[in-house]
Design an enzyme around this catalytic site. Structure first.
Site, PDB file in Angstrom:
ATOM      1  N   TYR A 160       0.570  -1.159   0.013  1.00 54.14           N
ATOM      2  CA  TYR A 160      -0.086   0.081  -0.022  1.00 54.14           C
ATOM      3  C   TYR A 160       0.789   1.316  -0.173  1.00 54.14           C
ATOM      4  O   TYR A 160       1.483   1.641   0.983  1.00 54.14           O
ATOM      5  CB  TYR A 160      -0.966   0.048   1.318  1.00 54.14           C
ATOM      6  CG  TYR A 160      -1.936   1.181   1.301  1.00 54.14           C
ATOM      7  CD1 TYR A 160      -3.186   1.159   0.820  1.00 54.14           C
ATOM      8  CD2 TYR A 160      -1.789   2.172   2.050  1.00 54.14           C
ATOM      9  CE1 TYR A 160      -4.167   1.771   0.915  1.00 54.14           C
ATOM     10  CE2 TYR A 160      -2.731   3.193   2.212  1.00 54.14           C
ATOM     11  CZ  TYR A 160      -3.910   3.042   1.682  1.00 54.14           C
ATOM     12  OH  TYR A 160      -4.792   3.885   1.791  1.00 54.14           O
ATOM     13  N   GLN A 191       1.161   4.715  -0.407  1.00 53.69           N
ATOM     14  CA  GLN A 191       0.557   6.144  -0.068  1.00 53.69           C
ATOM     15  C   GLN A 191       1.520   7.199   0.311  1.00 53.69           C
ATOM     16  O   GLN A 191       1.724   8.124  -0.331  1.00 53.69           O
ATOM     17  CB  GLN A 191      -0.645   6.120   0.956  1.00 53.69           C
ATOM     18  CG  GLN A 191      -1.468   7.321   1.249  1.00 53.69           C
ATOM     19  CD  GLN A 191      -2.305   7.236   2.173  1.00 53.69           C
ATOM     20  OE1 GLN A 191      -3.656   6.391   1.836  1.00 53.69           O
ATOM     21  NE2 GLN A 191      -2.246   7.708   3.235  1.00 53.69           N
ATOM     22  N   THR A 192       1.884   7.081   1.612  1.00 52.45           N
ATOM     23  CA  THR A 192       2.869   8.003   2.064  1.00 52.45           C
ATOM     24  C   THR A 192       4.150   8.523   1.299  1.00 52.45           C
ATOM     25  O   THR A 192       4.505   7.614   0.682  1.00 52.45           O
ATOM     26  CB  THR A 192       3.419   8.085   3.600  1.00 52.45           C
ATOM     27  OG1 THR A 192       3.989   6.686   3.705  1.00 52.45           O
ATOM     28  CG2 THR A 192       2.044   7.749   4.455  1.00 52.45           C
ATOM     29  N   SER A 218       0.501  12.754   6.798  1.00 53.04           N
ATOM     30  CA  SER A 218      -0.460  13.224   7.294  1.00 53.04           C
ATOM     31  C   SER A 218      -1.593  13.833   6.359  1.00 53.04           C
ATOM     32  O   SER A 218      -2.526  13.493   6.106  1.00 53.04           O
ATOM     33  CB  SER A 218      -0.647  13.938   8.366  1.00 53.04           C
ATOM     34  OG  SER A 218       0.144  13.283   9.530  1.00 53.04           O
ATOM     35  N   GLY A 236       5.333  -0.609   3.926  1.00 50.53           N
ATOM     36  CA  GLY A 236       5.735  -1.905   4.400  1.00 50.53           C
ATOM     37  C   GLY A 236       5.747  -2.951   3.488  1.00 50.53           C
ATOM     38  O   GLY A 236       4.707  -3.098   2.733  1.00 50.53           O
ATOM     39  N   ARG A 265      10.177 -10.837  41.791  1.00 52.71           N
ATOM     40  CA  ARG A 265      11.235  -9.855  42.248  1.00 52.71           C
ATOM     41  C   ARG A 265      10.957  -9.660  43.703  1.00 52.71           C
ATOM     42  O   ARG A 265       9.828  -9.072  44.141  1.00 52.71           O
ATOM     43  CB  ARG A 265      11.162  -8.741  41.329  1.00 52.71           C
ATOM     44  CG  ARG A 265      12.347  -7.718  41.768  1.00 52.71           C
ATOM     45  CD  ARG A 265      13.638  -8.383  41.430  1.00 52.71           C
ATOM     46  NE  ARG A 265      14.707  -7.097  41.424  1.00 52.71           N
ATOM     47  CZ  ARG A 265      16.101  -7.570  41.210  1.00 52.71           C
ATOM     48  NH1 ARG A 265      16.435  -8.737  40.949  1.00 52.71           N
ATOM     49  NH2 ARG A 265      16.950  -6.683  41.210  1.00 52.71           N
ATOM     50  N   GLN A 319       4.409   0.551  43.179  1.00 50.76           N
ATOM     51  CA  GLN A 319       4.298  -0.388  42.200  1.00 50.76           C
ATOM     52  C   GLN A 319       2.730  -0.602  41.908  1.00 50.76           C
ATOM     53  O   GLN A 319       2.567  -0.389  40.636  1.00 50.76           O
ATOM     54  CB  GLN A 319       5.050  -1.756  42.576  1.00 50.76           C
ATOM     55  CG  GLN A 319       5.510  -2.744  41.286  1.00 50.76           C
ATOM     56  CD  GLN A 319       6.696  -2.418  40.797  1.00 50.76           C
ATOM     57  OE1 GLN A 319       7.092  -1.135  41.024  1.00 50.76           O
ATOM     58  NE2 GLN A 319       7.238  -3.209  39.597  1.00 50.76           N
ATOM     59  N   GLU A 346      -1.821   5.025   9.996  1.00 43.03           N
ATOM     60  CA  GLU A 346      -3.175   5.231   9.925  1.00 43.03           C
ATOM     61  C   GLU A 346      -3.668   6.396  10.629  1.00 43.03           C
ATOM     62  O   GLU A 346      -4.807   6.357  11.400  1.00 43.03           O
ATOM     63  CB  GLU A 346      -3.887   3.807  10.592  1.00 43.03           C
ATOM     64  CG  GLU A 346      -3.647   2.721   9.815  1.00 43.03           C
ATOM     65  CD  GLU A 346      -4.449   3.053   8.142  1.00 43.03           C
ATOM     66  OE1 GLU A 346      -5.829   3.399   8.204  1.00 43.03           O
ATOM     67  OE2 GLU A 346      -3.708   2.878   7.136  1.00 43.03           O
ATOM     68  N   ASP A 401      -1.559  10.081  12.296  1.00 44.21           N
ATOM     69  CA  ASP A 401      -0.849  10.552  13.525  1.00 44.21           C
ATOM     70  C   ASP A 401      -1.955  10.893  14.871  1.00 44.21           C
ATOM     71  O   ASP A 401      -3.132  11.605  14.374  1.00 44.21           O
ATOM     72  CB  ASP A 401      -0.081  11.895  13.074  1.00 44.21           C
ATOM     73  CG  ASP A 401       0.472  12.617  14.424  1.00 44.21           C
ATOM     74  OD1 ASP A 401       1.541  12.015  14.525  1.00 44.21           O
ATOM     75  OD2 ASP A 401      -0.193  13.443  14.944  1.00 44.21           O
TER      76      ASP A 401
END
Lengths: 627, 627
Positions: free
Chosen positions: B135, B137-138, B144, B177, B310, B330, B424, B426
């Site tokens: 895909y 696109q960018t 954005s 990707g 721990r 904690q 998808e 920012d």
């Protein structure tokens, strides 16, 4: 897209004297001159290049670090650098290595905890690096709780030796930097046992490796503890694991400045006050605070410059998009970090003074300010390192997607920085120490014991009593809230020291005005961040909160035209920044594009593995493929 | 030190039926059965091992990912897995790869934006993986701002083709990707140009590489964009750079479901509503929210188990130290994250329903809920991914020093997760969209347009008007504050959906009670976190704030004995967790020790580089050394 022009035009907008601000940031003209000269020396030396660091395998990375360390030491000798210059050089080499522990922990510990004779014996060897030392304190099972260490050092009166031993798996020394592969010696902390009696934790100088062939001495098992966060980053350091199987050392290798074991096996206290060890602790922590301002300012410099280069949305009349630094959402995240970098710088400077003051008093056996100084450094270490770690990641986010690339420099900066939140005292444990000190101070009010230093404000008892404080539960039960109180106390110190700085004479056109704006941003941002505390205690009204917020917005507009100049004042070389996004010349996109091709995956157009794993999928021949 | 016993004893303390909680977490008995079976299948297959991932060089890492992807596909075919099972398998392989984009973006885009004929042509090829798609696109200069993309697709009426071209450096496709090394095809977004007129951004199916030899087709330059955050992590993915030099594709490769270009070069709208594209967006984002709950729960599971193993400080009567999970500091950090994991799980479940609802309405041309659904998914995507990224890092800190080791699993989990805050949409840009929607909704109050879905509460106009709201500045000026308002709106949705979940029938001993405690913790923690907003608007009084805090503390004590069982309910295998600290059996220390020796640096006792770089230092022979 002309990043060049963007940054040049930004620089022309600055309303203050950048060169004078550089002096303020550096601390003095002399410091600026030294750091400027040494940082350029490092930047221009090809051995010190950092640009392939994140692509190297662990072994290649480590070997390259050894090379840099040797080269740095060679240059220090060749150029006859002063101690100050040598420290600057190591700083600008900017790669964690065994040297840090040798100079930063091994030597100072011997200086602080060794007797005169011990210093005379060991320091000349260490100064010349005829031996290389590290600091072996933490164990697999014990980090924060030093008194819980399990390693034993049992005195054997027959041979006049200590037997160093790791009685359990969890007593394995774990984490010490420089230990895994390099150090020949270590200061090892273990329980002193004499005649089956446990006298608590003491330090011992132990030789680990042969000076002939570098092999571990008999009874000693050493290794590296494995990969840590990030690529490159702290993986240049050989953090190590170490086990002792009844290793014998001479009695005179126990660090005996404060207490000594005699030939007969008697433990005797010397006339040196034990509080002296606090001196080292204050020293190390003030260094950490100063480093925090460096790391944060570095991230801020990258994010600020890139925010001026990056344009997105908001087509302007000239047909180009809006610089992202002009968005209020960007400013409201970035500028408080810019202000924090300056704030931490100045509080770090003040801590340097505090260290000298404490030391002078210690020499004169005046321990009155010690608890306060100790709480102060503990709290500021915690506050500044946490804020810096979070701030670096925030700067990365402010760079959008490209901040996720290693070539932005920010992933490695984050990964290499965050251990500062844990070493030399876990940040939460330190805040609990501060909280305990604050409660003690409050409980002593009116007893005639006047609060000193940064706690003087607590002397205004009447005011404090007006607050609706009804602590009835125990310390542990309320510890989460007390941690917040400790943070508030430390923030007060940071703001106060920034204000004190502004009361000094600050030359240079517009410099003081910029610093005032940053100081106000810092203070108002903290108020905004902890608004709940201020409102619920009635310290301010909702109306005042709203006014403060409006004031903050107006300060952002005031800082905006000076933002680039304010990060230029850090005087960082592109080598030190090691970020394509933070380049001084703003030439971001062509360089990002250029960097990409250096990745090993781009060595071949068709990737290794195509024939075995991609082609069989595409050709529907997977059934018979051997994977 | 017996971690074994610690976790067993923790499990025996649980006050609810863990097996029933597993069903609740999974969503249904069926889902639990599938995920349980598939996760074990992956865990038991040696090809899917993850333990050396952080030590591999980029090339070896990538090749290993190709192998896993091929093996996964082979197993899916061999075992004739259903679509649901195949998706689970890819999920548990737990390694970003080109497959994610092929199945998650390329195919859905063709389904959503392709015509019937286009779907018939391309989908069978894609389903069988005869082609692999991504895909694109960018671009280097635009993320954005999709409408600002620079790539052009110019219609050539002479040849009935589009000419795909990258006119500038910044128009280079950047980030997609699967693009860098693997994909044969891509959906490429570019500006549709007909007869010199710009018709805005459209999608095009473009073949990138030869199906014969995998070489890029003429006019196409492709590469990997280089190392990203962390070791291992997202570096298994070939995020790519792509440039076009006048590449021609047939006219029918423009995705034409919504608008078409005719043979004559006319742009005509089809009768398919353009709003359909929102369907895909809602789908992708609900998936991201669901993934957020997985990533956060994974980190929480590791930190919770290790916190029970721990021990540090606080020697108890039996001579062993206190489990760190018993410290209030904690608990006050860990338990809100545990509650968040459950909260995000349920809001994700609800989003699945919303997606179906939106889709049904779209089919019936009912667009009335679309803006609300869009704002809702945008906001929840932003909120849950930001909280998850921060939460993972907080879990790492909660593990102390050992959390910094790659063998803890947390550094890689953080590094691999954080892109979710950027891709998808920012997260800040998305919140601004939500803010715009909220302002619009408020401004339409009283106009007869009733607020729907998650904005129904705004219908209570009178109440809203009582708030002292005097917005006089512009949207941009106030954007930082509006982002906070958008977060508040989204938090309201999360809490509401958690409460709605609790109104359902929830079987199993004690299960509902535990979920109620977690829901209350989530709500009160959010109140505590945003206390300033609640106080300054007069929604609550300081007294109420103090009561809420006390209630929160008491809830922590209530959750404490169930903490381990509550993370066991996620039903994660040790393979999926890939963390020594989070092991189900609690056998942490021996395994940490064992892992360390696997580091390549430990291949030899004396490190590579000793002779060249360490010995010359120790022997004072540096002057003559060649470095």
């Amino acid at each position: 897209m002309a990043g060049f022009d963007d940054l040049a035009s930004e620089r022309s907008k600055a309303q203050f004297d950048v060169e004078e601000m550089k002096v303020i940031w550096a601390g003095s003209r002399h410091t600026l001159e030294v750091s400027d000269r040494i940082s350029r020396l490092v930047a221009n030396d090809p051995v010190f290049r950092k640009d392939t660091r994140t692509m190297l395998s662990r072994k290649d990375l480590f070997k390259n670090t050894l090379r840099k360390a040797a080269h740095a030491w060679k240059r220090i000798i060749e150029l006859r650098l002063s101690e100050e210059e040598a420290a600057e050089l190591r700083f600008y080499v900017d790669e964690p290595a065994f040297m840090d522990l040798h100079w930063g922990m091994f030597i100072p510990t011997i200086k602080g905890q060794g007797t005169e004779e011990q210093q005379q014996k060991w320091l000349p060897l260490a100064y010349k690096m005829k031996i290389i030392g590290c600091y072996a304190q933490t164990e697999l099972g014990h980090g924060s709780n030093v008194q819980g260490l399990e390693t034993t050092a049992t005195f054997d009166p027959q041979t006049d030796e200590f037997i160093i031993h790791s009685p359990t798996l969890t007593s394995s020394k774990w984490w010490p930097g420089g230990l895994g592969k390099v150090s020949t010696h270590a200061v090892v902390y273990g329980r002193l046992i004499i005649d089956s009696k446990d006298y608590g934790v003491n330090g011992f100088i132990v030789q680990l490796r042969s000076l002939d062939d570098h092999l571990p001495l008999p009874g000693i098992t050493i290794g590296d503890i494995g990969m840590k966060f990030g690529s490159g980053a702290y993986n240049t350091m050989d953090n190590g694991v170490l086990r002792f199987d009844h290793v014998r050392i001479p009695r005179d290798q126990m660090l005996m400045r404060v207490s000594q074991v005699t030939r007969e096996g008697k433990l005797v206290q010397s006339n040196v006050p034990w509080q002296l060890v606090y001196g080292t602790m204050v020293y190390v922590r003030q260094k950490i605070v100063s480093d925090a301002s460096c790391a944060l300012s570095r991230a801020v410099c990258i994010a600020t410059r890139y925010s001026a280069v990056r344009r997105q949305f908001g087509l302007q009349s000239n047909g180009i998009e809006t610089q992202v630094i002009d968005y209020k959402t960007q400013q409201s995240r970035l500028f408080p970090l810019l202000a924090s970098a300056y704030a931490f710088r100045f509080v770090g400077e003040w801590l340097k003074w505090l260290y000298m003051d404490v030391n002078q008093r210690l020499q004169a056996s005046d321990f009155s300010t010690l608890p306060e100084a100790h709480a102060c450094t503990a709290g500021l270490k915690s506050l500044t390192t946490s804020a810096t770690a979070d701030g670096i990641e925030e700067c990365r986010k402010l760079c959008g997607g490209h901040g996720y690339l290693c070539s932005s420099g920010l992933p490695e900066l984050f990964a290499v920085y965050i251990p500062a939140c844990t070493y030399e005292g876990d940040n939460i444990v330190l805040l609990l120490q501060v909280a305990r000190f604050l409660i003690k101070t409050v409980s002593q009010l009116g007893s005639g014991k006047e609060p000193v230093g940064t706690t003087v404000y607590m002397g205004r008892v009447e005011q404090l009593m007006q607050c609706h404080c009804a602590v009835q539960k125990g310390f542990l039960e309320l510890s989460a809230d007390l941690v917040q109180a400790a943070v508030a106390h430390c923030q007060l110190i940071v703001v106060s020291k920034f204000i004190e700085k502004l009361q000094q004479d600050i030359p240079g056109k517009g410099v003081k005005g910029q610093l005032e704006a940053l100081c106000n941003i810092y203070a108002l941002f903290i108020l905004h961040k902890h608004l709940g505390d201020f409102l619920s205690t009635g310290c301010i009204t909702p109306k005042q909160a709203s006014l403060a917020n409006a004031q903050l917005r107006s300060l952002y507009s005031q800082v905006r035209p000076n933002a680039i100049a304010l990060v230029d004042a850090f005087n960082y070389t592109d080598h030190y920044l090691s970020s394509v996004l933070g380049r001084y010349d703003g030439n971001v996109y062509p360089k990002l594009y250029e960097e990409a091709w250096k990745d090993p995956l781009n060595d071949s157009v068709v990737p290794d593995g195509y024939q075995e794993y991609i082609q069989p999928i595409l050709k529907q021949q997977l059934r018979n493929a051997r994977l």
